[in-house]
Design a protein around this motif. Structure first.
Motif, PDB file in Angstrom:
ATOM      1  N   ALA A  69       0.827  -1.206   0.000  1.00  0.00           N
ATOM      2  CA  ALA A  69       0.000   0.000   0.000  1.00  0.00           C
ATOM      3  C   ALA A  69       0.863   1.259   0.000  1.00  0.00           C
ATOM      4  CB  ALA A  69      -0.926  -0.010   1.217  1.00  0.00           C
ATOM      5  N   SER A  88      -6.238   3.266   2.149  1.00  0.00           N
ATOM      6  CA  SER A  88      -7.018   2.901   0.969  1.00  0.00           C
ATOM      7  C   SER A  88      -6.648   3.835  -0.172  1.00  0.00           C
ATOM      8  CB  SER A  88      -8.518   2.975   1.277  1.00  0.00           C
ATOM      9  OG  SER A  88      -8.870   4.276   1.727  1.00  0.00           O
ATOM     10  N   ASN A 145      -9.700  -3.738  -0.797  1.00  0.00           N
ATOM     11  CA  ASN A 145      -9.311  -2.429  -1.318  1.00  0.00           C
ATOM     12  C   ASN A 145      -8.857  -1.495  -0.198  1.00  0.00           C
ATOM     13  OD1 ASN A 145      -8.887  -0.763  -3.587  1.00  0.00           O
ATOM     14  ND2 ASN A 145     -10.784   0.370  -3.196  1.00  0.00           N
ATOM     15  N   SER A 146      -8.323  -2.072   0.841  1.00  0.00           N
ATOM     16  CA  SER A 146      -7.788  -1.292   1.965  1.00  0.00           C
ATOM     17  C   SER A 146      -6.877  -2.193   2.777  1.00  0.00           C
ATOM     18  CB  SER A 146      -8.909  -0.743   2.852  1.00  0.00           C
ATOM     19  OG  SER A 146      -9.596  -1.787   3.506  1.00  0.00           O
ATOM     20  N   ASP A 175      -7.073   2.895   8.557  1.00  0.00           N
ATOM     21  CA  ASP A 175      -6.985   2.153   7.307  1.00  0.00           C
ATOM     22  C   ASP A 175      -6.177   2.943   6.280  1.00  0.00           C
ATOM     23  OD1 ASP A 175      -8.682   0.531   8.649  1.00  0.00           O
ATOM     24  OD2 ASP A 175     -10.367   0.720   7.271  1.00  0.00           O
ATOM     25  N   ARG A 205      -5.448  -2.706   6.871  1.00  0.00           N
ATOM     26  CA  ARG A 205      -5.556  -2.330   8.274  1.00  0.00           C
ATOM     27  C   ARG A 205      -4.835  -3.378   9.104  1.00  0.00           C
ATOM     28  NH1 ARG A 205      -9.381  -3.618  12.065  1.00  0.00           N
ATOM     29  NH2 ARG A 205     -10.692  -4.518  10.438  1.00  0.00           N
TER      30      ARG A 205
END
Length: 332
Positions: A85, A155, A243-244, A153, A246
């Motif tokens: 990410a 995203s 789509n994220s 999070d 955490r």
């Protein structure tokens, strides 16, 4: 037919046929209880939900075979996902290209492998207990992830990632294809290579393995490094699906991976385990969860049923030799 059965048992393990029978029984029971259970939509849902648990279970399988455990599988997966990410966001976020994704995947696998290797080296070269070493790694990586994300999070990823997380090829979800490929790779690694043989020997008797010329310390380090890379793959799949990213993603799956291994016939004391029975046990557990959801049961009931499964497996395994001995004594 007996020759075919013997060949299946030899290649995939004696537990496979019994587990397939249990799977068929599960299908019949829920199919009669709910008309929606045997629908294509339900099986498609099972195929989309299974890969996360499946990849993490494969990461847990190998250390257990070596008489160890990896309690850090979730933490490694999430930190690897955070790595991917971060690289995507550094290269435009939603506008990041395929090159950034490929570089991010490589970095995520490297982070997973390095985390596993550090844990394995601590166990192999410093004599740390696998539970303590993996617990310490889990706490460290989880704390690091919380620090980097401030508990939130991450995203905002490219649209093409949705094709990886939610797309399908020939009707089979892409994450499921990733799981199948990983399971085949794991089967070959553990059942057809010298490293897999070394893992089984170490799980049975590490001292005897060392006397036999097996590089025990190096094998354990490599084993946990590969386990970490499998965790990283799970983290990548979770990122594309949700789509994220955490830190808490998948926390509830840790003990379920252990359950799936034991249900699949893996010896909890090491030395024996096959990928195919574990794969079938994963399908059974996910099928149970899906069937109970269709019947309107609370999600926590699925967890309770999984726990009962584990108790039943332990009772059956411990009771089978006892019953066999009782039968033989009566026969005499």
């Amino acid at each position: 037919m007996p020759k075919l059965t013997e060949r299946v048992n030899h290649t995939f393990g004696r537990e496979v046929l019994g587990l397939l029978g249990l799977f068929a029984l599960t299908l019949v029971a829920f199919g009669l209880a709910s008309p929606q259970f045997l629908s294509a939509a339900n099986f498609n849902s099972i195929a989309f939900q299974l890969p996360d648990l499946g990849l993490l279970t494969l990461a847990m399988l190998a250390p257990i075979m070596a008489n160890g455990i990896n309690l850090a599988i979730i933490a490694i997966a999430n930190l690897s996902g955070l790595t991917l990410a971060w690289i995507l966001n550094m290269n435009g976020g939603p506008d990041a290209g395929v090159v950034a994704f490929v570089v991010g995947v490589g970095a995520a696998l490297a982070v997973g492998g390095a985390s596993g290797a550090a844990m394995g080296a601590t166990i192999a070269y410093f004599g740390a207990h696998p539970i303590l070493a993996s617990l310490a790694m889990m706490i460290f990586l989880k704390g690091l992830g919380e620090f980097l994300t401030r508990g939130g999070d991450i995203s905002g990823f490219p649209d093409f990632l949705r094709e990886f997380g939610h797309g399908a090829i020939l009707g089979i979800p892409v994450p499921m294809l990733v799981l199948i490929a990983a399971a085949i790779l794991w089967h070959v690694l553990l059942a057809r290579t010298r490293h897999g043989f070394a893992v089984a020997m170490i799980g049975s008797n590490p001292r005897a393995s060392e006397y036999s010329g097996v590089p025990v310390k190096r094998s354990i380090t490599l084993l946990y490094a590969l386990s970490g890379m499998m965790c990283a793959l799970a983290g990548i799949v979770m990122l594309t699906r949700f789509n994220s990213v955490r830190v808490g993603h998948g926390d509830a799956l840790l003990l379920v991976t252990v359950l799936a291994c034991f249900l699949g016939g893996v010896d909890p004391f090491g030395g024996f385990g096959r990928v195919a029975p574990v794969f079938v046990s994963l399908i059974i557990l996910q099928t149970l969860s899906s069937g109970l959801n269709l019947l309107g049961a609370n999600q926590h009931l699925s967890t309770a049923v999984w726990g009962l499964f584990l108790v039943a497996v332990m009772v059956l395994r411990s009771g089978t030799p006892m019953l066999r001995g009782l039968f033989e004594s009566v026969k005499k």
